[in-house]
Scaffold this motif. Structure first.
Motif, mmCIF file in Angstrom:
data_model
loop_
_atom_site.group_PDB
_atom_site.id
_atom_site.type_symbol
_atom_site.label_atom_id
_atom_site.label_comp_id
_atom_site.label_asym_id
_atom_site.label_seq_id
_atom_site.Cartn_x
_atom_site.Cartn_y
_atom_site.Cartn_z
ATOM 1 N N ARG A 45 0.812 -1.215 0.000
ATOM 2 C CA ARG A 45 0.000 0.000 0.000
ATOM 3 C C ARG A 45 0.848 1.269 0.000
ATOM 4 O O ARG A 45 0.301 2.377 0.069
ATOM 5 C CB ARG A 45 -0.934 0.020 1.221
ATOM 6 C CG ARG A 45 -1.964 -1.095 1.233
ATOM 7 C CD ARG A 45 -3.155 -0.753 2.123
ATOM 8 N NE ARG A 45 -2.758 -0.493 3.504
ATOM 9 C CZ ARG A 45 -2.681 -1.430 4.455
ATOM 10 N NH1 ARG A 45 -2.965 -2.696 4.161
ATOM 11 N NH2 ARG A 45 -2.327 -1.124 5.683
ATOM 12 N N SER A 46 2.148 1.127 -0.063
ATOM 13 C CA SER A 46 3.019 2.300 -0.031
ATOM 14 C C SER A 46 3.027 2.999 -1.387
ATOM 15 O O SER A 46 2.619 2.424 -2.404
ATOM 16 C CB SER A 46 4.442 1.907 0.358
ATOM 17 O OG SER A 46 5.042 1.146 -0.663
ATOM 18 N N ALA A 47 3.497 4.232 -1.406
ATOM 19 C CA ALA A 47 3.588 4.971 -2.673
ATOM 20 C C ALA A 47 4.551 4.289 -3.629
ATOM 21 O O ALA A 47 4.303 4.222 -4.834
ATOM 22 C CB ALA A 47 4.024 6.410 -2.406
ATOM 23 N N MET A 48 5.660 3.781 -3.094
ATOM 24 C CA MET A 48 6.637 3.064 -3.926
ATOM 25 C C MET A 48 6.325 1.572 -3.869
ATOM 26 O O MET A 48 6.679 0.885 -2.917
ATOM 27 C CB MET A 48 8.069 3.330 -3.441
ATOM 28 C CG MET A 48 8.587 4.686 -3.840
ATOM 29 S SD MET A 48 10.400 4.760 -4.002
ATOM 30 C CE MET A 48 10.933 4.492 -2.339
ATOM 31 N N ARG A 49 5.652 1.095 -4.903
ATOM 32 C CA ARG A 49 5.275 -0.307 -4.948
ATOM 33 C C ARG A 49 5.321 -0.805 -6.390
ATOM 34 O O ARG A 49 5.558 -0.048 -7.311
ATOM 35 C CB ARG A 49 3.867 -0.498 -4.370
ATOM 36 C CG ARG A 49 2.754 0.259 -5.078
ATOM 37 C CD ARG A 49 1.415 -0.014 -4.414
ATOM 38 N NE ARG A 49 0.291 0.592 -5.106
ATOM 39 C CZ ARG A 49 -0.289 1.730 -4.749
ATOM 40 N NH1 ARG A 49 0.166 2.394 -3.698
ATOM 41 N NH2 ARG A 49 -1.318 2.208 -5.441
ATOM 42 N N GLY A 50 5.101 -2.100 -6.541
ATOM 43 C CA GLY A 50 5.051 -2.675 -7.875
ATOM 44 C C GLY A 50 6.387 -2.632 -8.581
ATOM 45 O O GLY A 50 7.442 -2.900 -7.994
ATOM 46 N N LEU A 51 6.359 -2.272 -9.865
ATOM 47 C CA LEU A 51 7.563 -2.275 -10.697
ATOM 48 C C LEU A 51 8.627 -1.340 -10.154
ATOM 49 O O LEU A 51 9.818 -1.668 -10.149
ATOM 50 C CB LEU A 51 7.200 -1.896 -12.137
ATOM 51 C CG LEU A 51 8.359 -1.846 -13.139
ATOM 52 C CD1 LEU A 51 9.032 -3.207 -13.247
ATOM 53 C CD2 LEU A 51 7.852 -1.384 -14.503
ATOM 54 N N VAL A 52 8.209 -0.161 -9.688
ATOM 55 C CA VAL A 52 9.175 0.806 -9.154
ATOM 56 C C VAL A 52 9.925 0.217 -7.962
ATOM 57 O O VAL A 52 11.143 0.342 -7.844
ATOM 58 C CB VAL A 52 8.478 2.123 -8.758
ATOM 59 C CG1 VAL A 52 9.420 3.012 -7.957
ATOM 60 C CG2 VAL A 52 8.003 2.858 -10.002
ATOM 61 N N ALA A 53 9.204 -0.449 -7.054
ATOM 62 C CA ALA A 53 9.845 -1.067 -5.889
ATOM 63 C C ALA A 53 10.859 -2.110 -6.321
ATOM 64 O O ALA A 53 11.945 -2.232 -5.735
ATOM 65 C CB ALA A 53 8.791 -1.698 -4.987
ATOM 66 N N LEU B 61 12.514 10.446 -5.715
ATOM 67 C CA LEU B 61 11.641 9.580 -4.917
ATOM 68 C C LEU B 61 12.156 9.334 -3.505
ATOM 69 O O LEU B 61 11.386 9.293 -2.550
ATOM 70 C CB LEU B 61 11.451 8.240 -5.631
ATOM 71 C CG LEU B 61 10.494 8.240 -6.823
ATOM 72 C CD1 LEU B 61 10.468 6.861 -7.468
ATOM 73 C CD2 LEU B 61 9.097 8.649 -6.395
ATOM 74 N N ASP B 62 13.484 9.142 -3.365
ATOM 75 C CA ASP B 62 14.012 8.802 -2.048
ATOM 76 C C ASP B 62 13.980 9.988 -1.081
ATOM 77 O O ASP B 62 14.291 9.821 0.100
ATOM 78 C CB ASP B 62 15.431 8.230 -2.157
ATOM 79 C CG ASP B 62 16.368 9.106 -2.955
ATOM 80 O OD1 ASP B 62 15.923 9.730 -3.938
ATOM 81 O OD2 ASP B 62 17.567 9.159 -2.615
ATOM 82 N N HIS B 63 13.589 11.158 -1.563
ATOM 83 C CA HIS B 63 13.434 12.318 -0.686
ATOM 84 C C HIS B 63 11.964 12.668 -0.470
ATOM 85 O O HIS B 63 11.638 13.501 0.379
ATOM 86 C CB HIS B 63 14.188 13.519 -1.262
ATOM 87 C CG HIS B 63 15.668 13.308 -1.275
ATOM 88 N ND1 HIS B 63 16.535 13.935 -0.407
ATOM 89 C CD2 HIS B 63 16.441 12.492 -2.046
ATOM 90 C CE1 HIS B 63 17.771 13.525 -0.647
ATOM 91 N NE2 HIS B 63 17.736 12.656 -1.636
ATOM 92 N N VAL B 64 11.096 12.019 -1.228
ATOM 93 C CA VAL B 64 9.666 12.311 -1.192
ATOM 94 C C VAL B 64 8.864 11.151 -0.610
ATOM 95 O O VAL B 64 7.711 11.314 -0.228
ATOM 96 C CB VAL B 64 9.167 12.641 -2.622
ATOM 97 C CG1 VAL B 64 7.682 12.877 -2.671
ATOM 98 C CG2 VAL B 64 9.897 13.874 -3.153
ATOM 99 N N THR B 65 9.474 9.970 -0.489
ATOM 100 C CA THR B 65 8.693 8.775 -0.172
ATOM 101 C C THR B 65 8.072 8.773 1.219
ATOM 102 O O THR B 65 7.164 8.007 1.490
ATOM 103 C CB THR B 65 9.552 7.507 -0.364
ATOM 104 O OG1 THR B 65 8.716 6.358 -0.219
ATOM 105 C CG2 THR B 65 10.666 7.438 0.667
#
Length: 314
Positions: free
Chosen positions: A117-125, A160-164
């Protein structure tokens, strides 16, 4: 319905037009444009801010993204690609009258507790190898312990690593970042744009710092964030168009938050810009040199890098 052939011919054009995020932006009402000379006049004077750097997570990523391995200094040091341990930080700024702010957002609670359920999931993760990330303190954990509401977030940039950690923010939290951070267009943005938009969903528009040309020429722009000389925003484009460093005056001396103008202790020590994670190597190197010069002229400056502590240099 368009034919597969037509889709294949137009898809590159669609992807090339994709911006980093569709999140709304506007000009920041906060911040007063100043010159570098104004900053230097008060830099060594103890100030009212406190700065706490929180290691939100440990991570391992490719060294080639963090350091330009094609730089002559990197070649001379025989640096090779491989896993490089880093940290994902957020910094807590407390001002006696303006309130509590964070610089960047670390990681969200869901990334640890409910990754699906996180913002970074699926292919991006998968692409970002989040299986190598170990959460220590999510932004939500910190916010639950706070007595007062968060007054805002100052982003060094919008990777992303500053916004996650942003999904953990109360939805009325003001956001601030450098100019043009959401606007760049590139193929890779088609992959990450959905994640970026999920991370910022429901939050107010991003307030873009209204930098003016620095009359001294030392930086692209200098802002007095609160108008009292306690916190300064320095425009250091290169890693991203709006990359911003922050200089805070504290009772124990000035603190410089470089953001990803320098990811690593080695890159800072040897003045080598980041590698494949940076957008414009020449501009990044120029901005890094400006920050290094500032630090060399003011040895009392406590330098805190994007993803490593300075003692990690080797």
């Amino acid at each position: 319905m368009p034919s597969p052939r037509r889709l294949s011919s137009t898809l590159p054009l669609v992807l090339a037009a994709c911006t980093w995020s569709s999140h709304e932006t506007r000009t920041s009402p906060l911040g007063v444009a100043r010159s570098f000379d104004d900053l230097v006049a008060v830099l060594e004077v103890p100030g009212p801010l406190t700065v706490e750097t929180v290691n939100s997570a440990d991570w391992v990523v490719p060294r080639s993204g963090l350091v330009n391995l094609d730089a002559e200094k990197a070649k001379a040091a025989h640096l090779e690609d491989g896993d490089e341990p880093i940290q994902v930080y957020f910094h807590v700024l407390r001002h006696p009258t303006q309130g509590t702010f964070v610089v960047d957002t670390g990681v969200e609670k869901a990334l640890r507790d409910a990754p699906e359920r996180s913002a970074m999931r699926g292919l991006v993760a998968s692409v970002m190898h989040l299986e190598k990330l170990k959460v220590h303190q999510a932004l939500g954990d910190f916010l639950e312990q706070e007595q007062a509401p968060l007054a805002g977030v100052f982003f060094t940039h919008l990777h992303l690593d500053h916004v996650t950690g942003a999904p953990d923010l109360p939805k009325a939290t003001p956001l601030y970042a450098g100019p043009g951070e959401t606007a760049p267009r590139a193929l890779v943005h088609a992959l990450v744009r959905g994640t970026m938009d999920r991370a910022l969903e429901g939050l107010p528009p991003v307030n873009e710092w209204a930098f003016a040309k620095d009359s001294s020429g030392r930086f692209e722009g200098v802002l007095d964030v609160f108008g009292d000389g306690s916190l300064w925003a320095l425009w250091v484009p290169g890693h991203t168009p709006g990359s911003t460093a922050y200089l805070a005056r504290t009772p124990s001396g000035p603190v410089l938050l470089t953001g990803d103008t320098s990811h690593t202790a080695w890159g800072w020590a040897h003045e080598v810009e980041p590698g494949s994670y940076t957008a414009d190597h020449a501009k990044n190197l120029e901005s890094l040199a400006k920050l290094k010069r500032l630090a060399s002229e003011h040895p009392s400056l406590s330098v805190r890098l994007g993803h490593q502590r300075l003692e990690a240099a080797r």
